[in-house]
Write an enzyme that holds these catalytic residues in place. Structure first.
Site, PDB file in Angstrom:
ATOM      1  CB  THR A 158      -0.881   0.008   1.288  1.00 48.29           C
ATOM      2  OG1 THR A 158      -1.946  -0.892   1.138  1.00 48.29           O
ATOM      3  CG2 THR A 158      -1.478   1.359   1.598  1.00 48.29           C
ATOM      4  N   GLY A 188     -10.282  -3.770   1.163  1.00 55.05           N
ATOM      5  CA  GLY A 188      -9.495  -3.758   2.398  1.00 55.05           C
ATOM      6  C   GLY A 188      -9.831  -2.581   3.298  1.00 55.05           C
ATOM      7  N   GLY A 209      -0.890  -2.758   6.025  1.00 53.09           N
ATOM      8  CA  GLY A 209      -0.758  -4.079   6.636  1.00 53.09           C
ATOM      9  C   GLY A 209      -1.929  -4.945   6.231  1.00 53.09           C
TER      10      GLY A 209
HETATM   11  N1  ASP Z   1      -3.958  -2.620   3.987  1.00 52.18           N
HETATM   12  C1  ASP Z   1      -3.952  -3.005   2.616  1.00 52.18           C
HETATM   13  C2  ASP Z   1      -5.117  -3.910   2.337  1.00 52.18           C
HETATM   14  O1  ASP Z   1      -5.403  -4.755   3.151  1.00 52.18           O
HETATM   15  C3  ASP Z   1      -2.709  -3.679   2.181  1.00 52.18           C
HETATM   16  C4  ASP Z   1      -1.436  -3.066   2.689  1.00 52.18           C
HETATM   17  O2  ASP Z   1      -1.419  -2.112   3.415  1.00 52.18           O
HETATM   18  O3  ASP Z   1      -0.366  -3.542   2.346  1.00 52.18           O
HETATM   19  O4  ASP Z   1      -5.696  -3.803   1.289  1.00 52.18           O
END
Ligand code: ASP
Length: 291
Positions: A158, A188, A209
């Site tokens: 992200t 997400g 995350g």
């Molecule tokens: N939080 C993001 C999601 O779950 C992914 C990430 O932050 O890496 O879509």
């Protein structure tokens, strides 16, 4: 109180692999923080700065957002993004949108041209098309997945940015290609206001995350509430929220800036790609320690 009126944190996603160099990403994030310092120094609003920074992260192809996104299990690129203005608490978000270069620009359009906070799927695509946003004509040649294969059940990536401008206004923006090998239609935490993205007059936050855990712990909103009602520092509040994510079985990181310009960027994943424009004007960047 801090000595400088503005500060900013940007991230390129939680979770790094021990055996891989991230020098390219670190250099890119550091340069971007330098550009943001100029913009904030010139008096640009925090809301505009976070949108510009996230656009640059999306179009770089270096992170799992925008150009660097990975396809879902149907081989389609469904992207999420959100932006929030702390001063007004206006917010805009898009979920599972397809076919546009910059989901964060689409999120801003939702905020400014509709009475809604979030548009999903074809509705988000329609708005982006009508707004004349740059389209992706051929997904197969445009997207260059930045992620390396990762066998965890919820592997992530992200980008995000939080800023405090010269007038003390706070803003947050987050954009993502979502988790790797995600199910079609999966949304997400990133576009959910209060889960992955939040800004008010006290604090602006952007999470990264395993999104499912950030949704279930309402991570960004809980950290903001702890600042507002318990008067915790941004760092204390973010660490508390991350502990709750961990308790549920997830990990990740949060970047934040408070009303006095204090920044926070804790994580409990294996590293987080991140650059910081501190309130004293220093710029640091790293995937574990900031230098
Ligand atoms: N939080 C993001 C999601 O779950 C992914 C990430 O932050 O890496 O879509």
């Amino acid at each position: 109180m801090t000595s400088n009126p503005f500060s900013l944190v940007l991230h390129g996603g939680a979770g790094v692999l021990a055996d891989r160099s991230y020098q390219k990403e670190i250099d890119h994030m550091r340069a971007l923080a330098g550009e943001a310092k100029e913009m904030l120094g010139d008096g640009m609003a925090a809301l505009d700065v976070v949108e510009r920074v996230v656009y640059a992260l999306e179009t770089s192809g270096l992170y799992v957002a925008g150009k660097g996104s990975s396809p879902n299990t149907d081989n389609r690129y469904e992207l999420d993004a959100a932006i929030m203005d702390g001063a007004t608490r206006n917010a805009g978000a898009v979920a599972a949108m397809e076919g546009f270069v910059s989901p964060i620009q689409a999120a801003r359009k939702v905020m400014e041209t509709t009475p809604h906070v979030m548009l999903a799927g074809w509705g988000a695509n329609k708005l982006a098309r009508e707004a004349g946003l740059e389209a992706v004509d051929d997904p197969k040649s445009y997207y260059k997945p930045a992620a390396v294969p990762d066998n965890r059940a919820i592997a992530t990536g992200t980008v995000g940015c939080v800023a405090r401008d010269r007038d003390g206004r706070l803003a947050a923006a987050t954009s993502t290609g979502g988790t790797l090998k995600k199910t079609p239609g999966r949304v997400g935490d990133c576009p959910l206001i209060g889960a992955g993205t939040w800004a008010d007059q006290e604090i602006a936050l952007s999470c990264t995350g395993q999104g499912e855990y950030f949704i279930r712990s309402l991570a960004a909103g809980t950290a903001a509430a702890r600042v507002r009602y318990l008067h915790e520092s941004p760092d204390e509040a973010c660490r508390w929220a991350l502990k709750d994510v961990k308790r549920l079985g997830g990990d990740g990181g949060i970047i934040a800036v408070g009303r006095d310009g204090r920044v926070a960027y804790p994580y409990n994943s294996e590293g987080m790609k991140c650059a910081v424009l501190h309130a004293d004007g220093r710029i640091t960047a790293g995937v574990q320690d900031q230098t």
